[in-house]
Design an enzyme around this catalytic site. Structure first.
Site, PDB file in Angstrom:
ATOM      1  N   GLN A  61      12.493 -14.308   6.586  1.00 38.85           N
ATOM      2  CA  GLN A  61      11.125 -14.923   6.133  1.00 38.85           C
ATOM      3  C   GLN A  61      11.364 -15.114   4.781  1.00 38.85           C
ATOM      4  O   GLN A  61      11.090 -14.119   4.183  1.00 38.85           O
ATOM      5  CB  GLN A  61       9.982 -14.176   6.729  1.00 38.85           C
ATOM      6  N   ARG A 101       0.818  -1.053   0.095  1.00 44.19           N
ATOM      7  CA  ARG A 101       0.071  -0.007  -0.015  1.00 44.19           C
ATOM      8  C   ARG A 101       0.708   1.291  -0.037  1.00 44.19           C
ATOM      9  O   ARG A 101       0.601   2.293  -0.191  1.00 44.19           O
ATOM     10  CB  ARG A 101      -0.938  -0.206   1.159  1.00 44.19           C
TER      11      ARG A 101
HETATM   12  C1  UD1 Z   1      -2.227  -6.734  11.337  1.00 50.06           C
HETATM   13  C2  UD1 Z   1      -2.991  -7.537  12.050  1.00 50.06           C
HETATM   14  C3  UD1 Z   1      -4.334  -6.520  12.372  1.00 50.06           C
HETATM   15  C4  UD1 Z   1      -3.942  -5.598  13.324  1.00 50.06           C
HETATM   16  C5  UD1 Z   1      -2.947  -4.604  12.493  1.00 50.06           C
HETATM   17  C6  UD1 Z   1      -2.311  -3.504  13.377  1.00 50.06           C
HETATM   18  C7  UD1 Z   1      -2.753  -9.685  11.480  1.00 50.06           C
HETATM   19  C8  UD1 Z   1      -3.124 -10.696  10.469  1.00 50.06           C
HETATM   20  N1  UD1 Z   1      -3.299  -8.551  11.356  1.00 50.06           N
HETATM   21  O1  UD1 Z   1      -2.752  -6.050  10.110  1.00 50.06           O
HETATM   22  O2  UD1 Z   1      -5.091  -7.460  13.207  1.00 50.06           O
HETATM   23  O3  UD1 Z   1      -5.092  -4.840  13.501  1.00 50.06           O
HETATM   24  O4  UD1 Z   1      -1.891  -5.261  12.101  1.00 50.06           O
HETATM   25  O5  UD1 Z   1      -1.558  -2.614  12.679  1.00 50.06           O
HETATM   26  O6  UD1 Z   1      -1.717  -9.867  11.711  1.00 50.06           O
HETATM   27  N2  UD1 Z   1       4.581  -8.723   8.017  1.00 50.06           N
HETATM   28  C9  UD1 Z   1       5.516  -9.920   7.689  1.00 50.06           C
HETATM   29  N3  UD1 Z   1       5.622 -10.863   7.055  1.00 50.06           N
HETATM   30  C10 UD1 Z   1       4.339 -11.272   6.248  1.00 50.06           C
HETATM   31  C11 UD1 Z   1       3.201 -10.220   6.598  1.00 50.06           C
HETATM   32  C12 UD1 Z   1       3.595  -9.185   7.305  1.00 50.06           C
HETATM   33  O7  UD1 Z   1       6.937  -9.788   8.292  1.00 50.06           O
HETATM   34  O8  UD1 Z   1       4.336 -12.256   5.615  1.00 50.06           O
HETATM   35  C13 UD1 Z   1       4.865  -7.834   8.722  1.00 50.06           C
HETATM   36  C14 UD1 Z   1       4.732  -6.332   7.929  1.00 50.06           C
HETATM   37  O9  UD1 Z   1       6.333  -6.126   7.293  1.00 50.06           O
HETATM   38  C15 UD1 Z   1       4.302  -5.518   8.969  1.00 50.06           C
HETATM   39  C16 UD1 Z   1       3.492  -6.320   9.936  1.00 50.06           C
HETATM   40  O10 UD1 Z   1       4.046  -7.907   9.795  1.00 50.06           O
HETATM   41  O11 UD1 Z   1       5.210  -4.901   9.627  1.00 50.06           O
HETATM   42  C17 UD1 Z   1       2.069  -6.330   9.846  1.00 50.06           C
HETATM   43  O12 UD1 Z   1       1.541  -6.786   8.561  1.00 50.06           O
HETATM   44  P1  UD1 Z   1       0.481  -5.952   7.802  1.00 50.06           P
HETATM   45  O13 UD1 Z   1       0.226  -6.417   6.460  1.00 50.06           O
HETATM   46  O14 UD1 Z   1       0.680  -4.440   7.735  1.00 50.06           O
HETATM   47  O15 UD1 Z   1      -0.683  -6.247   8.636  1.00 50.06           O
HETATM   48  P2  UD1 Z   1      -2.253  -5.629   8.883  1.00 50.06           P
HETATM   49  O16 UD1 Z   1      -2.822  -5.625   7.702  1.00 50.06           O
HETATM   50  O17 UD1 Z   1      -1.856  -4.064   9.100  1.00 50.06           O
HETATM   51 CA    CA Z   2       0.056  -2.566   9.140  1.00 52.40          CA
END
Ligand code: UD1
Ligand code: CA
Length: 490
Positions: free
Chosen positions: A95, A34
């Site tokens: 990862q 995004r």
């Molecule tokens: C996530 C939470 C949501 C919460 C929100 C708060 C989950 C499924 N959802 O959603 O409940 O309200 O954060 O901000 O956890 N990341 C990885 N590897 C991946 C995917 C993500 O390291 O495979 C990291 C991203 O870099 C990021 C963090 O995890 O820093 C959160 O991921 P993001 O995709 O932003 O989650 P949200 O949709 O915001």
């Molecule tokens: Ca997030």
């Protein structure tokens, strides 16, 4: 200069008991689609530091024994930054494929040391959270009898985009449901959300993330599903109410700007409370230190590792990057200082440009439209108007006149101009480096100096002046006649 009392980033003096044997796992492997950017999301900056810096610092300040950052997208750059900023204090886990936050936590768990008892997992895209926010979640896990998992919760007026907290009939937290997986308007209307801070024993976390399945709208392994996992086993899940405004994650650049606004206000407030006058509209990076009684005027921008001494004035529109500004220095409006040092009571500007490695010693003056680069101005030395001083050493008490140029570059190499103490360089002189002007020497106005000038000598190199009496009248007559002749020809 004196060391500012309000130095930020001071680590917590002693780690609270709860953080012994605790590892923080910070998830930062996602691409951040995004953001629509080639830069990995967690390297976008606010207040002069990448997003990932702040959660890592919160974990360190909370006293976590280990800090593990899960990297993936833009791994080389993210690891490079972490190494530079935190050295060996931070480990990384890879990862390989971004299969969701649950998978990321699993990757992080592979790096947890054998001695560690508890893990604290949170997200790398939440720069506003602080040591106390993550600390409270660990503390609840330790303090609440029988707690297996604790997680932060908070209420937002607009919960759009966040995971919703679902509670059972008895009021206990039973699940976190992502926006995309909500089954009804009633669920989407829940304003209690998941900021994304979790703590449990290492053992429970391993078991819970091991059981995750990609059984959801995004086909990902959701870390949030560990909540339902615990509740389904009849285990105690402890919600910890957190400050809503500081737990906002950054997903796009609008949120980046909002977050930066909050961060900027927090930084300015910290300095004001510590005795600095900061006018509205000044911008101060996180890494900047300012001593009491300094005044930072409107639209001044203080970046990087800049330090400002006691009682210094940074006037309107100055831009300082990694600058070391001494006590009682006066930087007049619109001066730019980069990677340079300005000593006690020195005066700079308006409109001065101090480029990297300039050192302006105490009581020296650099005036308007003067540019310095890799130049040392000795104590009390002055260059008040219109000059380029590159690769120079100017001795104590010397005066460099308006329009002086240090000709430091021959197209291949840079050379040094050395001026002794109490020398006087007349206006509009060129000093062709390498060249040395001795103590107490004079350089006559308009001289091009190509050879060293001994101490106390006068160097003068300009054509002798001749005055032709009455020549003005004769010249005008001749020029007018020429013009009239040209007109009659037409
Ligand atoms: C996530 C939470 C949501 C919460 C929100 C708060 C989950 C499924 N959802 O959603 O409940 O309200 O954060 O901000 O956890 N990341 C990885 N590897 C991946 C995917 C993500 O390291 O495979 C990291 C991203 O870099 C990021 C963090 O995890 O820093 C959160 O991921 P993001 O995709 O932003 O989650 P949200 O949709 O915001
Ligand atoms: Ca997030």
């Amino acid at each position: 200069m004196t060391k500012p009392a309000n130095a930020p980033n001071a680590p917590a003096a002693t780690a609270p008991k709860a953080f012994e044997k605790t590892a923080a796992i910070i998830l930062a492997a996602g691409q951040g689609t995004r953001m629509k950017s080639t830069t990995p999301k967690v390297l976008h900056t606010i207040a002069g530091r990448p997003l990932v810096h702040y959660p890592v610092r919160a974990a360190i300040e909370a006293g976590c024994e280990e800090v593990i950052v899960v990297v993936g997208h833009g791994r080389v750059e993210v690891e490079g930054y972490l190494k530079k900023a935190f050295g060996d204090r931070v480990k990384t886990a890879l990862q390989e494929e971004q299969r969701g936050t649950g998978d990321a936590a699993r990757a992080g768990l592979t790096r947890v040391g054998a001695e560690i008892a508890r893990v604290l997992v949170f997200y790398g895209d939440a720069p506003l959270l602080m040591a106390d926010d993550v600390g409270a979640v660990v503390r609840s896990l330790v303090d609440v009898e029988g707690a297996v998992l604790s997680l932060a919760i908070c209420e937002l007026a607009d919960p759009t985009g966040y995971g919703r907290i679902l509670r059972g009939a008895d009021g206990n937290v039973i699940e976190v449901r992502e926006q995309k997986d909500c089954k009804s308007d009633a669920e989407r209307a829940i304003r209690e959300i998941n900021p994304g801070i979790y703590a449990s024993s290492v053992e429970f976390m391993r078991e819970a993330v091991g059981a995750l399945t990609p059984n959801n709208a995004q086909g990902e392994l959701y870390l949030t599903d560990i909540v339902a996992f615990a509740a389904n086993l009849g285990k105690r899940v402890v919600p910890v109410t957190s400050r809503a405004e500081v737990l906002v994650g950054v997903n796009d650049r609008a949120q980046l700007a909002d977050t930066e606004g909050t961060m900027a206000a927090r930084i300015v407030r910290k300095h004001r409370v510590a005795g600095v006058t900061v006018r509205a509209g000044a911008r101060i990076d996180d890494g900047v230190e300012i001593a009491a009684d300094a005044i930072i005027e409107t639209n001044a921008v203080l970046r990087g590792t800049t330090t400002i001494g006691k009682g210094a004035i940074v006037d309107v529109g100055c831009v300082l990057t990694n600058a070391e500004i001494g006590d009682a220095v006066r930087l007049q409006p619109y001066s730019v200082v980069t990677d340079s040092k300005v000593g006690l009571r020195a005066q700079i500007g308006p409109f001065s440009h101090l480029r990297p490695e300039s050192v302006i010693e105490e009581d020296a003056h650099i005036g308007n439209f003067v540019e310095t680069k890799k130049t040392r101005m000795g104590k009390g030395a002055k260059a008040n108007h219109l000059a380029y001083l590159g690769d120079g050493i100017v001795g104590e008490g010397s005066n460099v006149g308006a329009g002086t140029i240090f000709c430091n570059y021959d197209g291949f190499q840079k050379h040094t101009t050395v001026i002794g103490k109490n020398a006087f360089i007349g206006s509009d002189s060129q000093l062709v480096a390498p060249v040395t002007i001795g103590d107490g020497a004079y350089v006559g106005t308009g001289t091009t100096v190509t050879r060293d000038v001994p101490a106390d000598a006068l160097a003068i190199g300009r054509a002798k002046q001749e005055n032709k009496e009455g020549y003005g009248t004769r010249l005008r007559a001749r020029l007018k006649a020429a013009k009239d002749a040209a007109a009659t020809k037409k």
